[in-house]
Design a protein around this motif. Structure first.
Motif, PDB file in Angstrom:
ATOM      1  N   SER A 186     -15.393  18.106 -10.798  1.00 47.69           N
ATOM      2  CA  SER A 186     -15.932  19.348 -10.665  1.00 47.69           C
ATOM      3  C   SER A 186     -17.811  18.709  -9.214  1.00 47.69           C
ATOM      4  N   ASP A 187     -18.049  20.168  -8.781  1.00 43.85           N
ATOM      5  CA  ASP A 187     -19.085  19.612  -7.459  1.00 43.85           C
ATOM      6  C   ASP A 187     -20.374  20.746  -8.110  1.00 43.85           C
ATOM      7  N   THR A 188     -19.952  21.663  -9.253  1.00 43.11           N
ATOM      8  CA  THR A 188     -21.042  22.609  -9.400  1.00 43.11           C
ATOM      9  C   THR A 188     -20.995  22.905 -10.641  1.00 43.11           C
ATOM     10  N   PHE A 189     -20.470  21.803 -11.425  1.00 47.18           N
ATOM     11  CA  PHE A 189     -21.331  21.366 -13.502  1.00 47.18           C
ATOM     12  C   PHE A 189     -21.223  20.160 -13.372  1.00 47.18           C
ATOM     13  N   VAL A 190     -22.164  19.621 -14.672  1.00 44.02           N
ATOM     14  CA  VAL A 190     -22.151  18.549 -15.192  1.00 44.02           C
ATOM     15  C   VAL A 190     -20.610  18.712 -15.896  1.00 44.02           C
ATOM     16  N   ARG A 191     -19.863  17.357 -15.611  1.00 47.60           N
ATOM     17  CA  ARG A 191     -18.190  16.887 -16.450  1.00 47.60           C
ATOM     18  C   ARG A 191     -18.558  15.838 -16.302  1.00 47.60           C
ATOM     19  N   PRO A 192     -17.431  15.199 -17.574  1.00 44.94           N
ATOM     20  CA  PRO A 192     -16.896  14.067 -17.813  1.00 44.94           C
ATOM     21  C   PRO A 192     -16.562  13.251 -16.701  1.00 44.94           C
ATOM     22  N   SER A 193     -17.181  11.780 -16.570  1.00 42.68           N
ATOM     23  CA  SER A 193     -16.544  11.152 -15.037  1.00 42.68           C
ATOM     24  C   SER A 193     -15.080  11.076 -15.488  1.00 42.68           C
ATOM     25  N   MET A 194     -14.098  10.475 -14.385  1.00 44.64           N
ATOM     26  CA  MET A 194     -13.289   9.765 -14.342  1.00 44.64           C
ATOM     27  C   MET A 194     -12.646   8.627 -15.149  1.00 44.64           C
ATOM     28  N   GLY A 195     -13.126   7.969 -14.960  1.00 43.68           N
ATOM     29  CA  GLY A 195     -13.582   6.420 -16.015  1.00 43.68           C
ATOM     30  C   GLY A 195     -13.714   7.279 -17.649  1.00 43.68           C
ATOM     31  N   ALA A 196     -14.272   7.871 -17.741  1.00 37.97           N
ATOM     32  CA  ALA A 196     -14.634   8.298 -19.107  1.00 37.97           C
ATOM     33  C   ALA A 196     -13.268   9.333 -19.468  1.00 37.97           C
ATOM     34  N   TRP A 197     -12.534   9.580 -18.747  1.00 36.72           N
ATOM     35  CA  TRP A 197     -11.537  10.600 -19.469  1.00 36.72           C
ATOM     36  C   TRP A 197     -10.651   9.314 -19.584  1.00 36.72           C
ATOM     37  N   ASN A 215     -16.181  15.217   7.783  1.00 36.72           N
ATOM     38  CA  ASN A 215     -14.476  16.165   6.958  1.00 36.72           C
ATOM     39  C   ASN A 215     -13.676  15.848   5.992  1.00 36.72           C
ATOM     40  N   PRO A 216     -14.309  17.320   4.797  1.00 40.10           N
ATOM     41  CA  PRO A 216     -14.095  17.024   3.775  1.00 40.10           C
ATOM     42  C   PRO A 216     -12.392  17.864   3.516  1.00 40.10           C
ATOM     43  N   HIS A 217     -11.765  18.237   5.125  1.00 40.93           N
ATOM     44  CA  HIS A 217     -10.751  18.948   5.168  1.00 40.93           C
ATOM     45  C   HIS A 217      -9.864  18.454   5.156  1.00 40.93           C
ATOM     46  N   ALA A 218      -9.761  16.775   5.194  1.00 40.32           N
ATOM     47  CA  ALA A 218      -8.487  15.858   5.519  1.00 40.32           C
ATOM     48  C   ALA A 218      -9.308  13.894   5.841  1.00 40.32           C
ATOM     49  N   LEU A 245       0.801  -1.472   0.045  1.00 43.15           N
ATOM     50  CA  LEU A 245      -0.234  -0.389  -0.749  1.00 43.15           C
ATOM     51  C   LEU A 245       0.860   1.317   0.172  1.00 43.15           C
ATOM     52  N   CYS A 246       0.080   2.162  -0.773  1.00 43.64           N
ATOM     53  CA  CYS A 246       0.939   3.574  -0.765  1.00 43.64           C
ATOM     54  C   CYS A 246      -0.238   4.469   0.049  1.00 43.64           C
ATOM     55  N   LEU A 247      -0.281   5.251   1.020  1.00 44.57           N
ATOM     56  CA  LEU A 247      -1.195   5.738   1.809  1.00 44.57           C
ATOM     57  C   LEU A 247      -0.665   7.464   1.060  1.00 44.57           C
ATOM     58  N   LEU A 248      -1.977   7.724   1.044  1.00 48.19           N
ATOM     59  CA  LEU A 248      -1.691   9.417   1.462  1.00 48.19           C
ATOM     60  C   LEU A 248      -3.080   9.759   1.398  1.00 48.19           C
ATOM     61  N   LYS A 249      -2.299  10.690   2.707  1.00 51.47           N
ATOM     62  CA  LYS A 249      -3.356  10.711   4.249  1.00 51.47           C
ATOM     63  C   LYS A 249      -3.447  12.399   4.838  1.00 51.47           C
ATOM     64  N   SER A 250      -3.668  13.021   3.748  1.00 52.80           N
ATOM     65  CA  SER A 250      -3.268  14.527   3.024  1.00 52.80           C
ATOM     66  C   SER A 250      -4.490  14.522   1.999  1.00 52.80           C
ATOM     67  N   ILE A 251      -5.362  13.912   1.500  1.00 51.79           N
ATOM     68  CA  ILE A 251      -5.957  14.488   0.685  1.00 51.79           C
ATOM     69  C   ILE A 251      -6.969  15.790   1.219  1.00 51.79           C
ATOM     70  N   HIS A 252      -6.908  16.426  -0.002  1.00 48.37           N
ATOM     71  CA  HIS A 252      -8.887  17.493   0.829  1.00 48.37           C
ATOM     72  C   HIS A 252      -9.332  17.639  -0.412  1.00 48.37           C
ATOM     73  N   GLY A 253     -10.793  18.012  -0.375  1.00 51.09           N
ATOM     74  CA  GLY A 253     -11.516  18.302  -0.758  1.00 51.09           C
ATOM     75  C   GLY A 253     -12.339  19.718  -1.092  1.00 51.09           C
ATOM     76  N   SER A 254     -13.821  20.085  -1.723  1.00 52.25           N
ATOM     77  CA  SER A 254     -14.289  21.010  -1.136  1.00 52.25           C
ATOM     78  C   SER A 254     -15.730  21.887  -0.507  1.00 52.25           C
ATOM     79  N   ASN A 255     -16.316  20.180  -0.696  1.00 51.85           N
ATOM     80  CA  ASN A 255     -17.735  19.549  -0.381  1.00 51.85           C
ATOM     81  C   ASN A 255     -17.921  19.726   0.711  1.00 51.85           C
ATOM     82  N   GLU A 256     -19.036  19.851   1.453  1.00 47.18           N
ATOM     83  CA  GLU A 256     -18.628  19.111   2.677  1.00 47.18           C
ATOM     84  C   GLU A 256     -19.953  18.061   2.453  1.00 47.18           C
TER      85      GLU A 256
END
Length: 412
Positions: free
Chosen positions: A100-111, A333-336, A76-87
């Motif tokens: 994006s949490d505000t607009f309709v955008r393609p999904s990661m799998g689609a990209w 908690n989206p801050h960590a 495993l490679c742990l990423l312990k400091s991820i943070h987002g923008s939406n509660e």
């Protein structure tokens, strides 16, 4: 790539981000300010109900919630400091899946499908197993303005098990292949006549491709979904014969099979990790349902010689607060929060990022969602700044106008 998505937001401070001061200061007020915007009101600090131990040569701290995954710590490679923008779940899921949490955008799998295509013309490039149809719904595996053929093919949903998708559902009701082939030929001619009248029509062209892909899938897909003939050892490895682990175990086994067959992106979804109360009981139950299957997946991929070329990622849309909601719950908690990666060119047995003493905020080596997406694409061999699609007069990408590759987590 296999994405193990834990819907609802598992608690990082109860799983992979060990905070001994949280236990020491249980019941005391948080000694610094809470976020200005909170999803709900929380009180004082709440110690984790689970003990943490170090595992493997990596020394990763893993809670007793994941005894089997802990045995795979050195992968495993742990990423312990991820943070987002939406509660909120809806916005947070969309952010994680589409950038994006505000607009309709393609999904990661689609990209990823758009950027890399498929390795097997008889199977989709992007398959999602038992996705949630709430909190963003089909947008989480949709294409938005990308060509429709890159949309995720959905198998089951949160309330319909993969086991409910029977082999007969994947096989044509036509009496023979030649008859069906004739019908598809005439259907294509009719659709082509329509295209000649209207000119280019992306939706109609995608519909034609979907019929033809479905026809080709009839030979290749049914064996992938038939787990009845698997060996007893494989069934035990994934926990398929245990009622509690069977559902996610089947998802993980199918993900391994699909990856081996050439499906670029497979997502397995599990949940609902949203314990605003009853944290100890519900997190214990949910972790038990996925622990053995996930460990089985990692061991199986390694045994098949596929782990080095398959990127496995685990995580939810956010973490949980170190402060208590009610008596025995944690708020959003989206801050960590913590994700982990394995295989696919990541640095094994490595930990990146730091949160504060109680796990409320990411403090050092912070990883924004755009950075996470940039890193995932980099590990798949794609430059996130060059994977663009022109729409509405501008070039769009998964990472919008941001994102930096976290090069420290890439294997040297």
């Amino acid at each position: 790539m296999i994405f193990l998505f834990m819907h609802g937001g598992p608690s990082h401070i109860d799983t992979f981000d060990h905070k001994p001061l949280l236990k020491r200061d249980h019941g005391k007020p948080l000694p610094f300010a809470k976020p200005r915007v909170q999803f709900a009101k929380t009180g004082n600090l709440l110690a984790s109900p689970w003990e943490f131990k170090q595992h493997g040569q990596s020394g990763h701290w893993v809670s007793e919630l994941f005894p089997e995954v802990a045995k795979q710590s050195d992968k495993l490679c742990l990423l312990k400091s991820i943070h987002g923008s939406n509660e909120a779940h809806g916005g947070a899921l969309l952010k994680m899946h589409t950038g994006s949490d505000t607009f309709v955008r393609p999904s990661m799998g689609a990209w990823i499908s758009y950027g890399l295509g498929t390795e097997n013309k008889n199977l989709p490039a992007f398959i999602t197993l038992q996705p949630t149809l709430g909190h963003g719904g089909v947008q989480n595996f949709g294409t938005a303005f990308l060509p429709s053929k890159h949309q995720g093919v959905r198998m089951g949903h949160r309330d319909a098990s993969i086991s409910d998708v029977g082999i007969p559902d994947l096989i044509s009701s036509f009496s023979d292949t030649a008859e069906q082939e004739r019908d598809l030929f005439y259907l294509r001619k009719i659709n082509q006549l329509r295209l000649d009248q209207t000119g280019s029509d992306a939706d109609l062209e995608a519909r034609i491709e979907s019929f033809e892909l479905a026809f080709r899938m009839q030979m290749e897909a049914p064996p992938l979904f038939d787990v009845a003939k698997e060996t007893q050892a494989t069934k035990s490895l994934y926990g398929i014969e245990d009622e509690l682990t069977a559902s996610f175990g089947r998802q993980c086994l199918l993900a391994a099979r699909m990856s081996e067959a050439g499906v670029r992106f497979v997502q397995c979804t599990h949940g609902y990790w949203d314990q605003h109360s009853n944290l100890a009981k519900q997190h214990s139950k949910l972790a038990h349902e996925v622990d053995l299957p996930i460990a089985g997946l990692l061991k199986d991929l390694q045994g098949r010689g596929l782990l080095d070329e398959t990127l496995v990622i685990w995580g939810g849309e956010f973490g949980r607060t170190p402060t208590a909601q009610g008596k025995d719950g944690r708020d959003h908690n989206p801050h960590a929060f913590t994700w982990w990666m394995a295989g696919g060119g990541v640095r094994p047995g490595f930990s990146y990022g730091v949160t504060d003493d109680y796990g409320y905020y990411a403090t050092r080596q912070k990883v924004h969602v755009h950075d996470l997406h940039a890193t995932i694409l980099h590990l798949l061999g794609v430059d996130h700044e060059r994977l663009t699609y022109r729409y509405g007069g501008r070039d769009f990408r998964l990472t919008d106008v941001a994102g930096d590759v976290v090069s420290s987590v890439v294997s040297l």
